[in-house]
Motif scaffolding. Structure first.
Motif, mmCIF file in Angstrom:
data_model
loop_
_atom_site.group_PDB
_atom_site.id
_atom_site.type_symbol
_atom_site.label_atom_id
_atom_site.label_comp_id
_atom_site.label_asym_id
_atom_site.label_seq_id
_atom_site.Cartn_x
_atom_site.Cartn_y
_atom_site.Cartn_z
ATOM 1 N N PHE A 182 0.830 -1.202 0.000
ATOM 2 C CA PHE A 182 0.000 0.000 0.000
ATOM 3 C C PHE A 182 0.870 1.260 0.000
ATOM 4 N N LEU A 183 1.954 1.245 0.766
ATOM 5 C CA LEU A 183 2.847 2.405 0.814
ATOM 6 C C LEU A 183 3.505 2.635 -0.543
ATOM 7 N N GLU A 184 3.966 1.566 -1.162
ATOM 8 C CA GLU A 184 4.593 1.711 -2.480
ATOM 9 C C GLU A 184 3.592 2.256 -3.503
ATOM 10 N N ARG A 185 2.379 1.780 -3.458
ATOM 11 C CA ARG A 185 1.352 2.295 -4.371
ATOM 12 C C ARG A 185 1.029 3.752 -4.065
ATOM 13 N N HIS A 186 1.068 4.099 -2.774
ATOM 14 C CA HIS A 186 0.820 5.477 -2.353
ATOM 15 C C HIS A 186 1.847 6.420 -2.978
ATOM 16 N N ILE A 187 3.121 6.030 -2.899
ATOM 17 C CA ILE A 187 4.183 6.860 -3.470
ATOM 18 C C ILE A 187 4.030 6.957 -4.990
ATOM 19 N N LEU A 189 1.293 6.805 -6.769
ATOM 20 C CA LEU A 189 0.151 7.645 -7.135
ATOM 21 C C LEU A 189 0.445 9.133 -6.904
ATOM 22 N N VAL A 190 1.148 9.447 -5.827
ATOM 23 C CA VAL A 190 1.487 10.858 -5.559
ATOM 24 C C VAL A 190 2.570 11.336 -6.508
ATOM 25 N N ASP A 191 3.514 10.475 -6.808
ATOM 26 C CA ASP A 191 4.594 10.771 -7.755
ATOM 27 C C ASP A 191 5.354 12.043 -7.372
ATOM 28 N N PRO A 192 5.949 12.088 -6.172
ATOM 29 C CA PRO A 192 6.673 13.294 -5.746
ATOM 30 C C PRO A 192 8.035 13.392 -6.409
ATOM 31 N N ASP A 193 8.652 14.561 -6.267
ATOM 32 C CA ASP A 193 10.023 14.753 -6.734
ATOM 33 C C ASP A 193 11.040 14.256 -5.713
ATOM 34 N N VAL A 194 10.676 14.359 -4.434
ATOM 35 C CA VAL A 194 11.583 13.976 -3.343
ATOM 36 C C VAL A 194 10.776 13.220 -2.286
ATOM 37 N N VAL A 195 11.375 12.166 -1.755
ATOM 38 C CA VAL A 195 10.775 11.407 -0.663
ATOM 39 C C VAL A 195 11.659 11.537 0.568
ATOM 40 N N ALA A 205 11.147 -0.283 5.931
ATOM 41 C CA ALA A 205 10.136 -0.703 4.966
ATOM 42 C C ALA A 205 10.605 -0.503 3.528
ATOM 43 N N LEU A 206 11.167 0.662 3.223
ATOM 44 C CA LEU A 206 11.458 1.021 1.834
ATOM 45 C C LEU A 206 12.916 0.813 1.432
ATOM 46 N N LEU A 207 13.815 0.827 2.417
ATOM 47 C CA LEU A 207 15.235 0.642 2.105
ATOM 48 C C LEU A 207 15.760 -0.702 2.583
ATOM 49 N N GLY A 208 15.008 -1.367 3.463
ATOM 50 C CA GLY A 208 15.496 -2.610 4.036
ATOM 51 C C GLY A 208 16.659 -2.395 4.987
ATOM 52 N N ARG A 209 16.763 -1.191 5.537
ATOM 53 C CA ARG A 209 17.877 -0.858 6.421
ATOM 54 C C ARG A 209 17.358 -0.077 7.621
ATOM 55 N N GLU A 221 17.740 6.187 -3.173
ATOM 56 C CA GLU A 221 16.633 6.150 -4.128
ATOM 57 C C GLU A 221 15.570 5.165 -3.659
ATOM 58 N N VAL A 222 14.322 5.569 -3.809
ATOM 59 C CA VAL A 222 13.182 4.724 -3.473
ATOM 60 C C VAL A 222 12.187 4.764 -4.621
ATOM 61 N N LEU A 223 11.935 3.621 -5.227
ATOM 62 C CA LEU A 223 10.969 3.524 -6.334
ATOM 63 C C LEU A 223 11.288 4.536 -7.429
ATOM 64 N N GLY A 224 12.578 4.753 -7.671
ATOM 65 C CA GLY A 224 12.993 5.679 -8.713
ATOM 66 C C GLY A 224 12.969 7.133 -8.300
ATOM 67 N N LYS A 225 12.729 7.420 -7.017
ATOM 68 C CA LYS A 225 12.650 8.797 -6.529
ATOM 69 C C LYS A 225 13.841 9.104 -5.628
#
Length: 259
Positions: A182-187, A189-195, A205-209, A221-225
């Motif tokens: 759900f979080l990945e889909r959230h990002i 859909l919003v398609d920000p320039d910076v996370v 959750a997103l970096l595994g670290r 980088e997260v999901l190309g952002k």
């Protein structure tokens, strides 16, 4: 049979014939029952001696369920509805509110926090307690804010977990894994320039670290952002000396937005 026989005489004769094997009152030919095949007795149904079998529960792949639900969400309202309908996260049962997001979905900056606290659970919005007030002051220092009308200077805020964990505990690995689609889909859909990832939970959750003190301030980088881990404002309230590093990270974000 003599018609002068009494009832008792007739009954005695009938019983005598029954004892001899007579079964029918009238029959054309005699039946030699010694030549008939003995009828086999019907087997009695077996009575179970042990306990009733325990029904086998079908194991559900909750991560696969979450991925399918998230993939079907074509916009933010649909994603929020899919998350609210997701029944496999036990944290949901003890929370008062579903905390989805706050700010401008058109914003260039998307902030991902950990999970709602007590004040967020009451208000139904992320970052509204003391930590949220500090976050607003931090963002205001570089002319950003969730209430900014200009999308270029506004931010959009969400959390890894949309429900408050009991006693504000840290979500475990299983809970993070089932909410990650759900979080990945959230990002997406919003398609920000910076996370911006605030705290260890979104980094896990997103970096595994984890280890925010080591990885903060370093662009990744997260999901190309472009993504920057930062201290959570709640951490800064407990460790005021870390505000210097937080200020440096904010300047990094501001510089990235200008370029």
């Amino acid at each position: 049979m003599d018609s002068g026989n009494t009832y008792w005489d007739d009954r005695a004769l009938l019983e005598w014939q029954v004892e001899l094997g007579a079964t029918d009152a009238i029959q054309d030919t005699p039946v030699d029952r010694y030549t008939l095949e003995a009828a086999k007795p019907k087997p009695k149904p077996e009575t179970p001696t042990g306990p009733p079998p325990i029904p086998v529960e079908v194991e559900v792949d909750v991560v696969a369920v979450a991925k399918a639900a998230a993939a079907n969400a074509t916009d933010l309202p649909a994603l929020a509805a899919a998350m609210q309908a997701f029944e496999h996260c036990e944290i949901k049962r003890g929370a008062r509110s579903f905390v989805f997001s706050d700010g401008n979905p058109e914003a260039r900056v998307m902030i991902v926090g950990e999970a709602p606290g007590r004040e967020e659970d009451r208000a139904g919005k992320p970052f509204v307690g003391r930590a949220g007030q500090l976050l607003d002051r931090m963002l205001g220092a570089i002319n950003l804010g969730r209430a900014q009308e200009d999308a270029a200077r506004s931010v959009y805020i969400t959390n890894v977990m949309p429900w408050r964990p009991p006693s504000n505990r840290t979500p475990d690995n299983e809970e993070i894994a089932m909410m990650l689609p759900f979080l990945e889909r959230h990002i997406a859909l919003v398609d920000p320039d910076v996370v911006i990832l605030m705290g260890n939970t979104p980094c896990q959750a997103l970096l595994g670290r984890t280890g925010i003190t080591r990885i903060r301030g370093t662009w990744t980088e997260v999901l190309g952002k472009p993504c920057l881990p930062m201290f959570h404002p709640a951490y800064l309230l407990r460790n005021t000396a870390a505000k210097r590093e937080a200020w440096a990270d904010l300047l990094e974000v501001n510089a990235r937005l200008k370029t």
